[in-house]
Design a protein around this motif. Structure first.
Motif, PDB file in Angstrom:
ATOM      1  N   VAL A 113     131.468 115.576 129.526  1.00  0.00           N
ATOM      2  CA  VAL A 113     132.009 114.314 129.893  1.00  0.00           C
ATOM      3  C   VAL A 113     131.049 112.976 129.803  1.00  0.00           C
ATOM      4  O   VAL A 113     130.117 113.374 128.918  1.00  0.00           O
ATOM      5  CB  VAL A 113     131.734 114.783 131.643  1.00  0.00           C
ATOM      6  CG1 VAL A 113     132.997 115.686 132.154  1.00  0.00           C
ATOM      7  CG2 VAL A 113     130.211 114.923 132.059  1.00  0.00           C
ATOM      8  N   ALA A 114     131.453 111.865 130.011  1.00  0.00           N
ATOM      9  CA  ALA A 114     130.296 111.003 129.280  1.00  0.00           C
ATOM     10  C   ALA A 114     129.714 110.792 130.320  1.00  0.00           C
ATOM     11  O   ALA A 114     128.205 110.597 128.506  1.00  0.00           O
ATOM     12  CB  ALA A 114     131.445 109.385 130.098  1.00  0.00           C
ATOM     13  N   THR A 117     126.464 112.755 127.342  1.00  0.00           N
ATOM     14  CA  THR A 117     126.611 111.939 126.297  1.00  0.00           C
ATOM     15  C   THR A 117     125.725 111.085 125.594  1.00  0.00           C
ATOM     16  O   THR A 117     125.607 110.166 125.234  1.00  0.00           O
ATOM     17  CB  THR A 117     127.882 111.317 125.480  1.00  0.00           C
ATOM     18  OG1 THR A 117     128.429 110.152 126.404  1.00  0.00           O
ATOM     19  CG2 THR A 117     129.468 112.343 126.013  1.00  0.00           C
ATOM     20  N   PHE A 172     130.771 101.489 129.226  1.00  0.00           N
ATOM     21  CA  PHE A 172     131.632 102.396 129.024  1.00  0.00           C
ATOM     22  C   PHE A 172     132.963 101.746 129.664  1.00  0.00           C
ATOM     23  O   PHE A 172     134.124 102.050 129.089  1.00  0.00           O
ATOM     24  CB  PHE A 172     131.580 103.549 130.579  1.00  0.00           C
ATOM     25  CG  PHE A 172     130.377 104.820 129.870  1.00  0.00           C
ATOM     26  CD1 PHE A 172     130.911 105.368 128.795  1.00  0.00           C
ATOM     27  CD2 PHE A 172     129.240 105.316 130.637  1.00  0.00           C
ATOM     28  CE1 PHE A 172     129.693 106.668 128.069  1.00  0.00           C
ATOM     29  CE2 PHE A 172     128.313 106.763 130.433  1.00  0.00           C
ATOM     30  CZ  PHE A 172     128.550 107.126 129.130  1.00  0.00           C
ATOM     31  N   ASP A 179     133.035  99.594 122.245  1.00  0.00           N
ATOM     32  CA  ASP A 179     133.970 100.897 123.520  1.00  0.00           C
ATOM     33  C   ASP A 179     131.890 101.709 122.930  1.00  0.00           C
ATOM     34  O   ASP A 179     131.809 102.194 121.889  1.00  0.00           O
ATOM     35  CB  ASP A 179     135.003 101.686 122.573  1.00  0.00           C
ATOM     36  CG  ASP A 179     134.948 103.140 123.293  1.00  0.00           C
ATOM     37  OD1 ASP A 179     134.517 102.931 123.999  1.00  0.00           O
ATOM     38  OD2 ASP A 179     136.020 103.771 122.751  1.00  0.00           O
ATOM     39  N   HIS A 181     131.647 104.911 124.344  1.00  0.00           N
ATOM     40  CA  HIS A 181     131.867 106.047 124.691  1.00  0.00           C
ATOM     41  C   HIS A 181     131.563 106.796 123.184  1.00  0.00           C
ATOM     42  O   HIS A 181     132.509 106.595 122.333  1.00  0.00           O
ATOM     43  CB  HIS A 181     132.653 106.523 125.472  1.00  0.00           C
ATOM     44  CG  HIS A 181     133.272 107.689 125.576  1.00  0.00           C
ATOM     45  ND1 HIS A 181     131.996 108.517 126.236  1.00  0.00           N
ATOM     46  CD2 HIS A 181     134.071 108.101 124.774  1.00  0.00           C
ATOM     47  CE1 HIS A 181     132.601 110.132 126.243  1.00  0.00           C
ATOM     48  NE2 HIS A 181     133.748 110.398 125.561  1.00  0.00           N
ATOM     49  N   HIS A 182     130.751 107.695 123.158  1.00  0.00           N
ATOM     50  CA  HIS A 182     130.817 108.410 122.028  1.00  0.00           C
ATOM     51  C   HIS A 182     130.488 110.002 122.499  1.00  0.00           C
ATOM     52  O   HIS A 182     130.399 110.676 123.318  1.00  0.00           O
ATOM     53  CB  HIS A 182     129.544 108.367 121.380  1.00  0.00           C
ATOM     54  CG  HIS A 182     128.259 108.454 121.839  1.00  0.00           C
ATOM     55  ND1 HIS A 182     128.286 107.585 122.974  1.00  0.00           N
ATOM     56  CD2 HIS A 182     127.124 109.880 121.840  1.00  0.00           C
ATOM     57  CE1 HIS A 182     126.353 108.557 123.330  1.00  0.00           C
ATOM     58  NE2 HIS A 182     125.876 108.875 122.313  1.00  0.00           N
ATOM     59  N   GLN A 183     131.104 110.453 120.988  1.00  0.00           N
ATOM     60  CA  GLN A 183     131.130 112.038 121.543  1.00  0.00           C
ATOM     61  C   GLN A 183     130.112 112.670 121.365  1.00  0.00           C
ATOM     62  O   GLN A 183     129.495 112.796 120.482  1.00  0.00           O
ATOM     63  CB  GLN A 183     132.553 112.930 120.431  1.00  0.00           C
ATOM     64  CG  GLN A 183     133.841 112.786 121.473  1.00  0.00           C
ATOM     65  CD  GLN A 183     134.303 113.064 122.857  1.00  0.00           C
ATOM     66  OE1 GLN A 183     134.040 114.097 122.998  1.00  0.00           O
ATOM     67  NE2 GLN A 183     134.587 112.241 123.230  1.00  0.00           N
TER      68      GLN A 183
END
Length: 243
Positions: A113-114, A117, A172, A179, A181-183
């Motif tokens: 989940v965010a 990360t 986020f 953006d 958010h990264h995986q």
């Protein structure tokens, strides 16, 4: 903290060595203690016999098993002087053990989940510490310490926590024009965080740092994501607060 029982299942190495690292611009002291246990195999064997499950009370990306309070006490008692002398805990405060765990990373990068990360902090309270004991002998990722670029924060204190969380939420939400958010796991610097220091995973090394210091496991996807205590990235995650 409860008294240590007379018979313990492991022995502190009387010849352990202590280094002090000064982390980041704030020069936060971190204790690095090498060759800590004289018979670390005993603790590894104890950990290998535990039942592990997902920790639903935290964002830890894996499985955990509780460590007995007497074991936590026995591990921390020999290094208590370092908390007062190096980590600057006021002398009138006394240590209390918080829930502590044997831990194994099991989540694949795409399962995160965010909040898993990015680097994290355990609490904003000033005298809450994490003591991380690396247990296995295999190649694994170490522990990284970070600075949040937008706020320049390295430690998330009570006075900083609201502004830090608001800034992270804005990132986020893409409110900063990108953006964020990264995986995957945070294993180095990126647009949001700078990796300012790290401590490699080395068997029988005990690392003690303030819980409000931004940190993250530098996960090696090839070796660390493993549910087996014998071969996985096994650690004893110990938490102590002085009150």
């Amino acid at each position: 903290m409860p008294a240590i029982e007379a018979a313990t299942e492991f022995i502190i190495n009387p010849n352990f060595t202590v280094r002090v690292k000064r982390i980041g611009l704030e020069e936060t002291p971190v204790l690095v203690i090498d060759d800590y246990l004289a018979n670390i195999d005993e603790l590894r064997q104890q950990a290998s016999k535990q039942d592990y499950c997902e920790d639903k009370q935290s964002f830890y990306p894996g499985i955990r098993s509780p460590i007995a309070t007497k074991t936590v006490t026995a591990l921390i008692q020999p290094v208590l002087p370092g908390f007062y002398k190096v980590l600057k805990v006021p002398n009138h405060l006394k240590p209390a053990a918080h829930p502590s765990y044997f831990s194994l990373i099991t989540k694949q990068p795409e399962q995160l989940v965010a909040m898993q990360t990015i680097p994290h902090f355990d609490t904003s309270r000033p005298y809450y510490f994490a003591a991380l004991l690396y247990l296995n002998e295999f190649t694994h990722g170490g522990t990284g310490f970070f600075r949040h670029k937008a706020t320049h924060y390295e430690r998330i204190t009570d006075s900083k926590v609201d502004s830090y969380l608001a800034s992270v939420q804005a990132e986020f939400d893409g409110q900063n024009g990108q953006d964020s958010h990264h995986q995957g796991y945070q294993t180095g610097s990126n647009q949001q965080y700078a990796l300012i220091d790290s401590i490699p995973y080395q068997t029988n090394c005990l690392v003690i740092y303030p819980g409000n210091l931004l940190h993250s496991t530098l996960v090696d996807n090839n070796h660390d994501i493993n549910e087996h205590p014998i071969t996985g990235r096994l650690t004893a995650n110990i938490f102590v607060e002085f009150q």
